[in-house]
Scaffold this motif. Structure first.
Motif, PDB file in Angstrom:
ATOM      1  N   GLY A   1      -0.691  18.534   8.406  1.00 40.09           N
ATOM      2  CA  GLY A   1       0.322  18.035   7.487  1.00 40.09           C
ATOM      3  C   GLY A   1      -0.208  16.868   6.677  1.00 40.09           C
ATOM      4  N   LEU A   2       0.145  16.864   5.417  1.00 34.07           N
ATOM      5  CA  LEU A   2      -0.187  15.776   4.509  1.00 34.07           C
ATOM      6  C   LEU A   2       1.133  15.149   4.088  1.00 34.07           C
ATOM      7  N   VAL A   3       1.279  13.856   4.340  1.00 34.19           N
ATOM      8  CA  VAL A   3       2.523  13.152   4.016  1.00 34.19           C
ATOM      9  C   VAL A   3       2.184  11.962   3.140  1.00 34.19           C
ATOM     10  N   LEU A   4       2.811  11.891   1.966  1.00 31.76           N
ATOM     11  CA  LEU A   4       2.627  10.772   1.055  1.00 31.76           C
ATOM     12  C   LEU A   4       3.847   9.872   1.133  1.00 31.76           C
ATOM     13  N   MET A   5       3.594   8.579   1.293  1.00 33.88           N
ATOM     14  CA  MET A   5       4.674   7.608   1.417  1.00 33.88           C
ATOM     15  C   MET A   5       4.517   6.566   0.322  1.00 33.88           C
ATOM     16  N   GLY A   6       5.626   6.103  -0.204  1.00 31.46           N
ATOM     17  CA  GLY A   6       5.600   5.074  -1.238  1.00 31.46           C
ATOM     18  C   GLY A   6       5.479   3.686  -0.651  1.00 31.46           C
ATOM     19  N   LYS A   7       5.275   2.709  -1.516  1.00 33.35           N
ATOM     20  CA  LYS A   7       5.196   1.318  -1.079  1.00 33.35           C
ATOM     21  C   LYS A   7       6.502   0.854  -0.439  1.00 33.35           C
ATOM     22  N   ASP A   8       7.583   1.536  -0.774  1.00 35.93           N
ATOM     23  CA  ASP A   8       8.884   1.184  -0.220  1.00 35.93           C
ATOM     24  C   ASP A   8       9.102   1.742   1.180  1.00 35.93           C
TER      25      ASP A   8
ATOM     26  N   HIS B   1       0.825  -1.206   0.000  1.00 37.41           N
ATOM     27  CA  HIS B   1       0.000   0.000   0.000  1.00 37.41           C
ATOM     28  C   HIS B   1       0.862   1.260   0.000  1.00 37.41           C
ATOM     29  N   ARG B   2       0.239   2.349  -0.413  1.00 37.15           N
ATOM     30  CA  ARG B   2       0.864   3.670  -0.346  1.00 37.15           C
ATOM     31  C   ARG B   2       0.148   4.461   0.749  1.00 37.15           C
ATOM     32  N   PRO B   3       0.744   4.563   1.926  1.00 36.66           N
ATOM     33  CA  PRO B   3       0.089   5.313   2.996  1.00 36.66           C
ATOM     34  C   PRO B   3       0.081   6.816   2.720  1.00 36.66           C
ATOM     35  N   ILE B   4      -1.050   7.433   3.002  1.00 34.86           N
ATOM     36  CA  ILE B   4      -1.166   8.885   3.007  1.00 34.86           C
ATOM     37  C   ILE B   4      -1.527   9.257   4.434  1.00 34.86           C
ATOM     38  N   PHE B   5      -0.692  10.057   5.057  1.00 29.98           N
ATOM     39  CA  PHE B   5      -0.916  10.478   6.430  1.00 29.98           C
ATOM     40  C   PHE B   5      -1.539  11.861   6.432  1.00 29.98           C
ATOM     41  N   VAL B   6      -2.582  12.020   7.240  1.00 32.42           N
ATOM     42  CA  VAL B   6      -3.208  13.321   7.416  1.00 32.42           C
ATOM     43  C   VAL B   6      -3.108  13.646   8.905  1.00 32.42           C
ATOM     44  N   PHE B   7      -2.274  14.627   9.222  1.00 35.32           N
ATOM     45  CA  PHE B   7      -2.065  15.050  10.604  1.00 35.32           C
ATOM     46  C   PHE B   7      -2.773  16.372  10.850  1.00 35.32           C
TER      47      PHE B   7
ATOM     48  N   THR C   1      -4.855   8.646   9.719  1.00 36.90           N
ATOM     49  CA  THR C   1      -5.107   9.948  10.332  1.00 36.90           C
ATOM     50  C   THR C   1      -4.557   9.999  11.755  1.00 36.90           C
ATOM     51  N   ASP C   2      -4.119  11.194  12.142  1.00 34.66           N
ATOM     52  CA  ASP C   2      -3.658  11.433  13.510  1.00 34.66           C
ATOM     53  C   ASP C   2      -4.055  12.856  13.881  1.00 34.66           C
ATOM     54  N   THR C   3      -5.007  12.981  14.772  1.00 33.75           N
ATOM     55  CA  THR C   3      -5.490  14.300  15.190  1.00 33.75           C
ATOM     56  C   THR C   3      -5.311  14.512  16.695  1.00 33.75           C
TER      57      THR C   3
END
Length: 148
Positions: free
Chosen positions: A104-111, A46-52, A84-86
């Motif tokens: 903050g929006l953080v996009l992470m790759g499968k790696d 998966h490609r995690p997208i973090f929304v802080f 998500t982390d609030t």
């Protein structure tokens, strides 16, 4: 005539049952809280997208979640999971590692590598265009084209 009526009625009753089966098979965008996440479960899948955010009521957080929900299909195609982390007081391991300041929006790759950080909300079109430039996604696109 009774046989035809019975056939039509049985077919009509079978349609809702079939519709329920296909609806349950439709993939949905996974949204999970950071406190419930072990990043290793998403490695290479998966490609995690973090929304802080500092609060779930932060207007930027609400806007970002709304933008992500506007076009979930494109995110699902790209194997995205939203995390998500609030709660900055709870200091999840992800918050410690990624050190967001406010929203903050953080996009992470499968790696597992952080590919992109944004201090403001992004729509799905911008996110997918960014993802589609990453080497692993480019390989997936080439592989899909070779199969069709």
């Amino acid at each position: 005539m009774r046989a035809i009526t019975a056939l039509v009625l049985s077919a009509a009753l079978a349609i809702p049952a079939f519709a329920q089966e296909t609806e349950s098979e439709v993939p949905t965008l996974e949204i999970v809280a950071a406190s419930d996440v072990d990043l290793f479960q998403y490695a290479w899948t998966h490609r995690p997208i973090f929304v802080f955010a500092d609060s779930p009521f932060d207007p930027r957080f609400e806007e970002q979640i709304s933008l992500l929900m506007d076009d979930t299909e494109e995110l699902i195609i790209r194997d995205v999971v939203v995390i998500t982390d609030t709660d900055p007081a709870n200091m999840s391991a992800l918050r410690k590692d990624l050190r967001p300041r406010g929203f903050g929006l953080v996009l992470m790759g499968k790696d597992g590598q952080v590919k992109l950080r944004k201090p403001s909300p992004w729509d799905v079109r911008e996110i997918t265009h960014a993802i589609d430039k990453w080497p692993i996604r480019l390989k997936e696109i080439r592989d899909e084209q070779g199969k069709s």
